[in-house]
Design a protein around this motif. Structure first.
Motif, PDB file in Angstrom:
ATOM      1  N   VAL A  15       2.990  56.007  41.758  1.00 14.31           N
ATOM      2  CA  VAL A  15       2.602  56.759  42.955  1.00 14.31           C
ATOM      3  C   VAL A  15       1.538  57.793  42.609  1.00 14.31           C
ATOM      4  N   GLY A  16       1.764  58.519  41.515  1.00  8.25           N
ATOM      5  CA  GLY A  16       0.813  59.552  41.117  1.00  8.25           C
ATOM      6  C   GLY A  16      -0.533  58.990  40.712  1.00  8.25           C
ATOM      7  N   ALA A  17      -0.523  57.878  39.997  1.00  2.00           N
ATOM      8  CA  ALA A  17      -1.782  57.265  39.588  1.00  2.00           C
ATOM      9  C   ALA A  17      -2.577  56.808  40.809  1.00  2.00           C
ATOM     10  N   LYS A  18      -1.907  56.144  41.725  1.00  2.00           N
ATOM     11  CA  LYS A  18      -2.599  55.615  42.913  1.00  2.00           C
ATOM     12  C   LYS A  18      -3.222  56.758  43.725  1.00  2.00           C
ATOM     13  N   ARG A  19      -2.507  57.856  43.883  1.00  2.00           N
ATOM     14  CA  ARG A  19      -3.037  58.968  44.677  1.00  2.00           C
ATOM     15  C   ARG A  19      -4.309  59.529  44.051  1.00  2.00           C
ATOM     16  N   PHE A  51      -6.638  71.852  45.044  1.00  2.00           N
ATOM     17  CA  PHE A  51      -6.935  71.493  46.430  1.00  2.00           C
ATOM     18  C   PHE A  51      -7.008  69.979  46.612  1.00  2.00           C
ATOM     19  N   ASP A  52      -6.494  69.248  45.621  1.00  2.00           N
ATOM     20  CA  ASP A  52      -6.492  67.782  45.645  1.00  2.00           C
ATOM     21  C   ASP A  52      -7.895  67.192  45.690  1.00  2.00           C
ATOM     22  N   GLU A  53      -8.852  67.925  45.135  1.00  2.00           N
ATOM     23  CA  GLU A  53     -10.203  67.438  44.966  1.00  2.00           C
ATOM     24  C   GLU A  53     -10.428  67.136  43.484  1.00  2.00           C
ATOM     25  N   PRO A  54     -11.323  66.195  43.164  1.00  2.00           N
ATOM     26  CA  PRO A  54     -11.586  65.914  41.749  1.00  2.00           C
ATOM     27  C   PRO A  54     -11.991  67.173  40.983  1.00  2.00           C
ATOM     28  N   LEU A  55     -11.260  67.477  39.918  1.00  2.00           N
ATOM     29  CA  LEU A  55     -11.522  68.677  39.122  1.00  2.00           C
ATOM     30  C   LEU A  55     -12.886  68.618  38.453  1.00  2.00           C
ATOM     31  N   PHE A  56     -13.250  67.439  37.970  1.00  2.00           N
ATOM     32  CA  PHE A  56     -14.518  67.271  37.263  1.00  2.00           C
ATOM     33  C   PHE A  56     -15.572  66.843  38.284  1.00  2.00           C
ATOM     34  N   SER A  57     -16.015  67.819  39.053  1.00  2.00           N
ATOM     35  CA  SER A  57     -16.792  67.542  40.261  1.00  2.00           C
ATOM     36  C   SER A  57     -18.148  66.925  39.982  1.00  2.00           C
ATOM     37  N   GLU A  58     -18.705  67.150  38.803  1.00  2.00           N
ATOM     38  CA  GLU A  58     -20.027  66.623  38.477  1.00  2.00           C
ATOM     39  C   GLU A  58     -19.962  65.346  37.651  1.00  2.00           C
ATOM     40  N   ALA A  59     -18.752  64.868  37.359  1.00  2.00           N
ATOM     41  CA  ALA A  59     -18.594  63.771  36.401  1.00  2.00           C
ATOM     42  C   ALA A  59     -18.536  62.407  37.077  1.00  2.00           C
ATOM     43  N   THR A  60     -19.026  61.412  36.362  1.00  2.00           N
ATOM     44  CA  THR A  60     -18.778  60.017  36.689  1.00  2.00           C
ATOM     45  C   THR A  60     -17.429  59.641  36.062  1.00  2.00           C
ATOM     46  N   HIS A  61     -16.555  59.016  36.841  1.00  2.00           N
ATOM     47  CA  HIS A  61     -15.244  58.602  36.347  1.00  2.00           C
ATOM     48  C   HIS A  61     -15.273  57.106  36.035  1.00  2.00           C
ATOM     49  N   MET A  62     -14.708  56.735  34.892  1.00  2.00           N
ATOM     50  CA  MET A  62     -14.801  55.355  34.418  1.00  2.00           C
ATOM     51  C   MET A  62     -13.436  54.876  33.942  1.00  2.00           C
ATOM     52  N   MET A  63     -13.071  53.638  34.324  1.00  2.00           N
ATOM     53  CA  MET A  63     -11.779  53.068  33.938  1.00  2.00           C
ATOM     54  C   MET A  63     -11.921  51.565  33.736  1.00  2.00           C
ATOM     55  N   GLY A  64     -11.147  51.028  32.818  1.00  2.00           N
ATOM     56  CA  GLY A  64     -11.124  49.597  32.609  1.00  2.00           C
ATOM     57  C   GLY A  64     -10.657  48.858  33.859  1.00  2.00           C
ATOM     58  N   ARG A  65     -11.275  47.738  34.136  1.00  2.00           N
ATOM     59  CA  ARG A  65     -10.990  47.006  35.365  1.00  2.00           C
ATOM     60  C   ARG A  65      -9.529  46.538  35.420  1.00  2.00           C
ATOM     61  N   THR A  66      -8.991  46.070  34.294  1.00  2.00           N
ATOM     62  CA  THR A  66      -7.611  45.587  34.279  1.00  2.00           C
ATOM     63  C   THR A  66      -6.644  46.717  34.580  1.00  2.00           C
ATOM     64  N   GLU A  67      -6.887  47.882  34.016  1.00  2.00           N
ATOM     65  CA  GLU A  67      -6.020  49.043  34.263  1.00  2.00           C
ATOM     66  C   GLU A  67      -6.110  49.481  35.714  1.00  2.00           C
ATOM     67  N   TRP A  68      -7.315  49.553  36.230  1.00  2.00           N
ATOM     68  CA  TRP A  68      -7.500  49.953  37.624  1.00  2.00           C
ATOM     69  C   TRP A  68      -6.766  48.995  38.561  1.00  2.00           C
ATOM     70  N   ASP A  69      -6.957  47.711  38.363  1.00  2.00           N
ATOM     71  CA  ASP A  69      -6.333  46.725  39.246  1.00  2.00           C
ATOM     72  C   ASP A  69      -4.813  46.801  39.188  1.00  2.00           C
ATOM     73  N   TYR A  70      -4.268  47.082  38.008  1.00  2.00           N
ATOM     74  CA  TYR A  70      -2.812  47.163  37.874  1.00  2.00           C
ATOM     75  C   TYR A  70      -2.237  48.310  38.714  1.00  2.00           C
TER      76      TYR A  70
END
Length: 303
Positions: A179-183, A141-160
């Protein structure tokens, strides 16, 4: 720190034909009082050129023979690391989901085999944002699958990947990746926590810069008591040429020169500290050790 391995059949929901049910591998290791388990997301099916294209063909041939590989087709495993310390249940990466390849996207079956559901995951920590690592972030349903989780990513990767110019600069072959990553990143924009190399992202989990495969790729040192392990993601992307010839450029890396330099640094550290590793595309559950060899290194599996 001994490694145990077992296999199980994926559930029938994972594939359209029950006769094609895959047997997925799990490997497990105690780290102090915690447990590190690999959970399979299935396999990828890739043209050999995806990795081998920039490599010297004459020198490559004996490596292909040694490992029984085809120059035309590769089927690497996809092994996600799952860390449980009694307080947190941490999943490194989110897998492919249903929209990348029919041979992958089996993460929920692997979790089910361990008696877990996506709601049991407290944190999803990303190594990078390629499709087989982040497209599984969303449910049907295009909702986060891990509904109870905190999601974490490196700042450089996120910005890219967040940069609107990335889709235009990454090249036609990888435009869909952007495109897929951004969505998917848009779906967690208000909940994501960003970190930098060297940060302790969670108790006992430190981010290790391993740039090159993607501009902000991160590995993670997991430490509990006197035990430690390195989750390398795709920084060491296979058990054959990446080990035998870590200095070679790989077609799978976005910055091949930087990725090769990263592999050298990681191998030096892993062998010096005799640290076990988990690699996303390494075989039989992805967990093992690294030894220096006459030519490069070798991936040593136990259990």
């Amino acid at each position: 720190m001994s490694i145990t391995r077992r296999r199980f059949l994926a559930g029938t929901a994972a594939l359209p034909l029950a006769g094609a049910l895959p047997r997925l591998a799990i490997a497990e290791m105690s780290i102090g009082a915690a447990t590190l388990t690999t959970v399979s997301d299935g396999t990828l099916v890739l043209p050999g050129s995806f990795i081998f294209e920039p490599m010297p063909k004459d020198a490559l041939a004996p490596i292909l023979t040694e490992f029984g590989l085809s120059a035309d087709r590769l089927e690497p495993e996809c092994n996600l690391a799952l860390y449980r310390d009694g307080s947190n249940t941490v999943l490194f990466d989110a897998g492919s989901g249903p929209d990348f390849m029919p041979s992958a996207g089996m993460l929920t079956d692997s979790l089910d085999a361990l008696g877990l559901t996506p709601a049991d995951i407290t944190h999803v920590v990303f190594t990078h944002a390629h499709p087989d690592h982040i497209w599984g972030l969303l449910d049907d349903f295009d909702e986060p699958l891990f509904s109870e989780a905190t999601h974490m990513m490196g700042r450089t990767e996120w910005d890219y990947w967040w940069n609107p110019e990335t889709v235009n600069e990454i090249g036609e072959a990888r435009a869909a990746f952007a495109v897929g990553a951004k969505r998917r990143m848009e779906a967690i924009e208000d909940q994501v926590e960003l970190f930098d190399a060297g940060d302790e992202v969670l108790p006992g989990i430190a981010a290790v810069a391993s740039f090159g495969h993607t501009p902000g790729h991160m590995s993670f040192e997991v430490r509990n008591g006197s035990d430690s392990l390195l989750v390398v993601g795709d920084a060491i992307g296979n058990h054959h040429v990446a080990f035998r010839k870590p200095e070679w450029a790989s077609g799978s890396d976005q910055d091949a020169e930087m990725a090769a330099a990263t592999r050298k640094v990681l191998f030096d550290r892993i062998t010096a500290e005799q640290m076990p590793i988990v690699g996303f595309h390494l075989p039989d559950g992805g967990m093992g050790r690294v030894e220096a060899a006459e030519e490069g290194y070798r991936f040593v599996q136990e259990g």
